[in-house]
Design a protein around this motif. Structure first.
Motif, mmCIF file in Angstrom:
data_model
loop_
_atom_site.group_PDB
_atom_site.id
_atom_site.type_symbol
_atom_site.label_atom_id
_atom_site.label_comp_id
_atom_site.label_asym_id
_atom_site.label_seq_id
_atom_site.Cartn_x
_atom_site.Cartn_y
_atom_site.Cartn_z
ATOM 1 N N LYS A 1 7.162 13.840 18.002
ATOM 2 C CA LYS A 1 7.387 14.542 19.273
ATOM 3 C C LYS A 1 8.371 13.681 20.046
ATOM 4 C CE LYS A 1 4.220 17.501 21.539
ATOM 5 N NZ LYS A 1 2.865 17.644 22.088
ATOM 6 N N ASN A 2 9.577 14.185 20.203
ATOM 7 C CA ASN A 2 10.662 13.383 20.767
ATOM 8 C C ASN A 2 10.787 12.073 19.998
ATOM 9 O OD1 ASN A 2 11.012 15.438 22.637
ATOM 10 N ND2 ASN A 2 9.457 14.513 24.006
ATOM 11 N N GLY A 3 10.623 10.967 20.649
ATOM 12 C CA GLY A 3 10.768 9.691 19.953
ATOM 13 C C GLY A 3 9.452 9.142 19.431
ATOM 14 N N GLN A 4 8.378 9.895 19.640
ATOM 15 C CA GLN A 4 7.046 9.364 19.292
ATOM 16 C C GLN A 4 6.619 9.868 17.909
ATOM 17 O OE1 GLN A 4 4.937 7.359 21.271
ATOM 18 N NE2 GLN A 4 3.739 7.299 19.387
ATOM 19 N N LEU A 5 6.388 8.931 17.007
ATOM 20 C CA LEU A 5 5.888 9.287 15.672
ATOM 21 C C LEU A 5 4.373 9.135 15.670
ATOM 22 C CD1 LEU A 5 8.433 7.414 13.394
ATOM 23 C CD2 LEU A 5 8.182 9.889 13.564
ATOM 24 N N THR A 6 3.683 10.143 15.133
ATOM 25 C CA THR A 6 2.224 10.039 15.049
ATOM 26 C C THR A 6 1.804 10.177 13.596
ATOM 27 O OG1 THR A 6 2.104 11.104 17.175
ATOM 28 C CG2 THR A 6 0.045 10.935 15.914
ATOM 29 N N ILE A 7 1.085 9.202 13.130
ATOM 30 C CA ILE A 7 0.643 9.252 11.739
ATOM 31 C C ILE A 7 -0.871 9.405 11.689
ATOM 32 C CG2 ILE A 7 0.616 6.718 11.592
ATOM 33 C CD1 ILE A 7 1.677 8.433 8.546
ATOM 34 N N THR A 8 -1.361 10.279 10.816
ATOM 35 C CA THR A 8 -2.795 10.444 10.603
ATOM 36 C C THR A 8 -3.077 10.103 9.138
ATOM 37 O OG1 THR A 8 -2.703 12.270 12.139
ATOM 38 C CG2 THR A 8 -4.731 12.013 10.865
ATOM 39 N N TYR A 9 -4.043 9.185 8.933
ATOM 40 C CA TYR A 9 -4.374 8.805 7.557
ATOM 41 C C TYR A 9 -5.624 9.544 7.109
ATOM 42 C CZ TYR A 9 -1.259 4.865 8.331
ATOM 43 O OH TYR A 9 -0.167 4.089 8.599
ATOM 44 N N SER A 10 -5.632 9.958 5.848
ATOM 45 C CA SER A 10 -6.858 10.518 5.283
ATOM 46 C C SER A 10 -7.869 9.387 5.111
ATOM 47 C CB SER A 10 -6.553 11.168 3.930
ATOM 48 O OG SER A 10 -7.640 11.061 3.084
ATOM 49 N N ASN A 11 -7.386 8.245 4.657
ATOM 50 C CA ASN A 11 -8.187 7.023 4.503
ATOM 51 C C ASN A 11 -9.366 7.192 3.542
ATOM 52 O OD1 ASN A 11 -8.269 4.361 4.999
ATOM 53 N ND2 ASN A 11 -9.641 4.488 6.758
ATOM 54 N N SER A 12 -9.299 8.182 2.655
ATOM 55 C CA SER A 12 -10.349 8.277 1.648
ATOM 56 C C SER A 12 -10.104 7.226 0.577
ATOM 57 C CB SER A 12 -10.374 9.672 1.040
ATOM 58 O OG SER A 12 -9.100 9.964 0.489
ATOM 59 N N ASP A 13 -8.875 6.785 0.458
ATOM 60 C CA ASP A 13 -8.542 5.712 -0.474
ATOM 61 C C ASP A 13 -7.736 4.663 0.295
ATOM 62 O OD1 ASP A 13 -7.729 4.049 -2.446
ATOM 63 O OD2 ASP A 13 -6.425 5.518 -3.451
ATOM 64 N N PRO A 14 -8.337 3.527 0.597
ATOM 65 C CA PRO A 14 -7.671 2.513 1.424
ATOM 66 C C PRO A 14 -6.336 2.068 0.850
ATOM 67 C CG PRO A 14 -9.978 1.963 1.063
ATOM 68 C CD PRO A 14 -9.677 3.128 0.191
ATOM 69 N N THR A 15 -6.210 2.078 -0.487
ATOM 70 C CA THR A 15 -4.956 1.652 -1.092
ATOM 71 C C THR A 15 -3.818 2.581 -0.684
ATOM 72 O OG1 THR A 15 -6.358 1.119 -2.956
ATOM 73 C CG2 THR A 15 -4.003 0.793 -3.247
ATOM 74 N N SER A 16 -4.073 3.888 -0.714
ATOM 75 C CA SER A 16 -3.036 4.848 -0.329
ATOM 76 C C SER A 16 -2.667 4.652 1.125
ATOM 77 C CB SER A 16 -3.540 6.278 -0.539
ATOM 78 O OG SER A 16 -3.817 6.495 -1.896
ATOM 79 N N THR A 17 -3.667 4.445 1.950
ATOM 80 C CA THR A 17 -3.420 4.226 3.371
ATOM 81 C C THR A 17 -2.464 3.053 3.573
ATOM 82 O OG1 THR A 17 -5.616 5.035 3.869
ATOM 83 C CG2 THR A 17 -4.513 3.781 5.589
ATOM 84 N N SER A 18 -2.756 1.964 2.863
ATOM 85 C CA SER A 18 -1.914 0.783 3.079
ATOM 86 C C SER A 18 -0.526 0.993 2.489
ATOM 87 C CB SER A 18 -2.593 -0.465 2.506
ATOM 88 O OG SER A 18 -2.948 -0.272 1.181
#
Lengths: 415, 247
Positions: A93-110
């Motif tokens: 949104k404009n210059g703001q990036l928002t990320i949402t993690y599923s976090n079911s697998d910590p490796t993917s999140t990282s």
């Protein structure tokens, strides 16, 4: 003499029990092979990231080999992650990036986290570079203008001097002509001064590994601990169950109706099953080194020695535990209680980072000392001096348990 | 009959609250077959284990070969056959005999000879190299007896030696035991079988840890005025129960 009679008996019994032999010698190889393939390719994991209305420049830098990008038309991250089984969702949104993690697998999140971070850094660098380029261009044009100006000036000076020299020569004033000649040279020299353009230095990295190499895998790091664990587990089980059988079939009581010493029975067991433990160790160690090309930094003899001590501890512990059981089934019940917890303290999780009470538990686990020593020898090339304390503690475990076993046999005979 | 192989005096033993042996006296001289009869749980096996020195008695003394038990060294002079067949099933009969021969320090040269002798005695010579797991119950019993004989001991302690052995072989074994007796050996035998009790030189009736009666079979029959040992046993048991009821 009597001890040797027991040893011979143990050997004969084991050699005739083909299944137990197979379990002891082949099962570790099988599990090691499985582990090798499981832990071999640890860097190929790819995380899926959904993006929505994100600048193409940002998407381009996040799109690495560890992250695949999917474009979607919805800003509802939660819903999209569930619907498309994504590991993360990025919206802008404009210059703001928002990320949402599923976090079911910590490796993917990282993985996503890392890609995003490095991507943004890259992006910043790029803008910085563009700015610098523009500045350089401006600087260069200024320089060029300046050069033109100086060239014109020099030209004027040169012509002026040249006419002055010609006049001087015409007058016959040799001294003045030479002086002016020198000035002329100086004037022309300044124009040919080098115009070196500043080049950006690009950095390259060269990695050196103190232990192992660039293709070290999880398997390589954990295999020494597992080597110790297998020996511990199988010897514990086999020795415990065999003494238990001896007790339930009455042969132990019958043995004790002869003048044999209680210590001779225990020693017979130690030597007999210890022998099989040595064969198991040699087989497993050689297999991992030859087939999987594990990089053994230290001495193979220290690996054997450590494993042998670990096996003897397992042997005495198995015999000790079997005194509290009345059937094979009850012996199996002790595995999750006595054996499985040890693997957590064998180096899979760094003990230094544990809570202090957990560290205290680690220090009563024989496998903690054994696996630490094995890992040190295999991956860091530790010598006898480095692991000596660990080995001594293992010997201590063995001695104490052996004493307890000898005393414990008083239950079946009083002398 | 110069010496007594076993002298037990006032032996008492209890497990928890249960009195298993109550002031038992037992003297076994050389050259005698001594029978211990009594129902299951009477304390026969505990008495035997006390004599062997595997159990420690609460009070009283046990001497075997003039040595106070428990004593590890004396165990080599006692041939023991346990109530349950404690054999290594994955080994052959010969290997079982060899193992126990070695544990009893039978000299190597003598061992092969003793194995042949003991196996011959219990009629297992042809089956010696078969694994025990393939043996019948009776064969295992016979092998256990052979093991008890492996070091040619002067004293044999046999806990129910003829359970599961067919009558013909039982006859044979008793003939052998008598022969052994004639060479000066003594045997302490527990049994359920009353006709075996008749073959003993001397009998002790044990019930609830108490020695109810003892004597030669003939004397006992006379004492209780009955024709068989079985009747002696039952009569003595009834008298004991009557006494318990009174007290």
């Amino acid at each position: 003499m009597r001890t040797m009679a027991i040893v011979k008996r143990v050997f004969k019994q084991m050699l005739r029990d083909k299944r137990t032999l197979a379990l002891m010698f082949l099962a570790p190889l099988l599990i090691m092979t499985l582990m090798y393939f499981l832990f071999q390719n640890n860097t190929t994991q790819v995380a899926s990231l959904g993006v929505h209305h994100v600048d193409q420049s940002v998407v381009n830098v996040i799109d690495t080999k560890n992250v695949t990008i999917h474009h979607y038309d919805s800003s509802q991250a939660r819903k999209m992650i569930k619907q498309h089984d994504l590991d993360g969702y990025l919206t802008q949104k404009n210059g703001q990036l928002t990320i949402t993690y599923s976090n079911s697998d910590p490796t993917s999140t990282s993985l996503i986290k890392a890609s995003l971070q490095s991507g943004l850094v890259k992006l910043k660098m790029k803008t910085l570079v563009t700015v610098t380029k523009k500045q350089r261009a401006a600087l260069e044009s200024q320089q060029a203008a300046l050069k033109k100006l100086t060239a014109a000036q020099t030209q004027a000076t040169v012509t002026k001097l040249k006419t002055a020299i010609a006049q001087a020569q015409a007058r016959g004033d040799q001294a003045t002509a030479e002086k002016l000649q020198k000035q002329l040279k100086q004037a022309t020299a300044t124009t040919s001064s080098s115009t070196q353009s500043a080049k950006a230095t690009s950095y390259t990295t060269k990695s050196h590994y103190i232990y192992g190499s660039s293709d070290s895998t999880f398997f390589e790091n954990f295999s020494p601990a597992f080597l110790g664990f297998f020996v511990f587990f199988f010897v514990f089980l086999i020795s415990g169950v065999s003494l238990l059988n001896e007790r339930t079939t009455g042969t132990l009581s019958r043995l004790l109706a002869t003048p044999i010493r209680r210590s001779e029975i225990i020693m017979g067991y130690l030597i007999g099953y210890g022998g099989f433990a040595i064969v198991q160790t040699v087989l497993t160690v050689v297999f991992t080194i030859v087939v999987f090309k594990i990089h053994l930094v230290g001495s193979i003899w220290l690996v054997f020695l450590t494993n042998l001590l670990l096996a003897l501890v397992a042997l005495t512990l198995g015999i000790f535990i079997s005194t509290f059981t009345n059937s094979e089934f009850q012996m199996i019940q002790f595995i999750p209680l006595i054996v499985v917890p040890q693997i957590f303290f064998a180096g899979l999780v760094p003990v230094d980072g544990m809570a202090s009470w957990l560290q205290a538990i680690a220090h009563i686990m024989p496998l903690y000392y054994g696996a630490n020593a094995l890992t040190a020898v295999v991956t860091k090339g530790a010598g006898l001096g480095d692991i000596g304390v660990n080995l001594l503690i293992l010997v201590g475990f063995m001695v104490v348990l052996t004493m307890l076993n000898i005393v414990g046999m008083k239950r079946y005979r009083k002398v | 009959m110069a010496t007594d192989y076993v002298i037990a005096k006032q032996v008492s033993k209890h497990f928890g609250h249960q009195q298993v042996l109550n002031q038992i006296d037992l003297t076994l001289p050389a050259g005698m077959i001594y029978g211990l009869i009594g129902p299951s749980g009477a304390g026969k096996t505990t008495l035997i284990k006390s004599i062997l020195g595997m159990e420690v008695v609460d009070s009283g003394t046990v001497k075997v070969m003039d040595t106070v038990m428990p004593n590890r060294a004396v165990m080599a002079q006692v041939g023991y056959m346990a109530q349950s067949d404690a054999l290594y099933e994955t080994l052959t009969a010969r290997e079982n005999l060899t193992l126990f021969g070695q544990l009893l320090s039978v000299p190597k040269i003598k061992l092969a000879q003793m194995i042949d002798y003991a196996a011959g005695l219990v009629d297992l010579t042809s089956q010696l190299d078969k694994r025990v797991s393939g043996y019948s119950g009776g064969m295992k019993r016979r092998l256990s007896l052979a093991i008890a004989l492996i070091q040619d001991p002067q004293l044999l302690i046999l806990d129910e030696p003829t359970v599961g052995i067919d009558p013909e072989l039982r006859q044979q074994i008793w003939t052998e035991l008598n022969k052994l007796k004639d060479t000066g050996k003594s045997m302490l035998v527990t049994t359920h079988v009353m006709d075996e009790a008749e073959r003993c030189d001397y009998l002790m009736l044990i019930r609830h840890g108490i020695a109810l009666a003892e004597g030669t079979p003939a004397a006992l029959k006379q004492q209780y005025a009955v024709d068989t040992i079985e009747q002696v046993f039952m009569k003595a048991g009834r008298m004991q129960d009557a006494n318990d009821g009174n007290s």
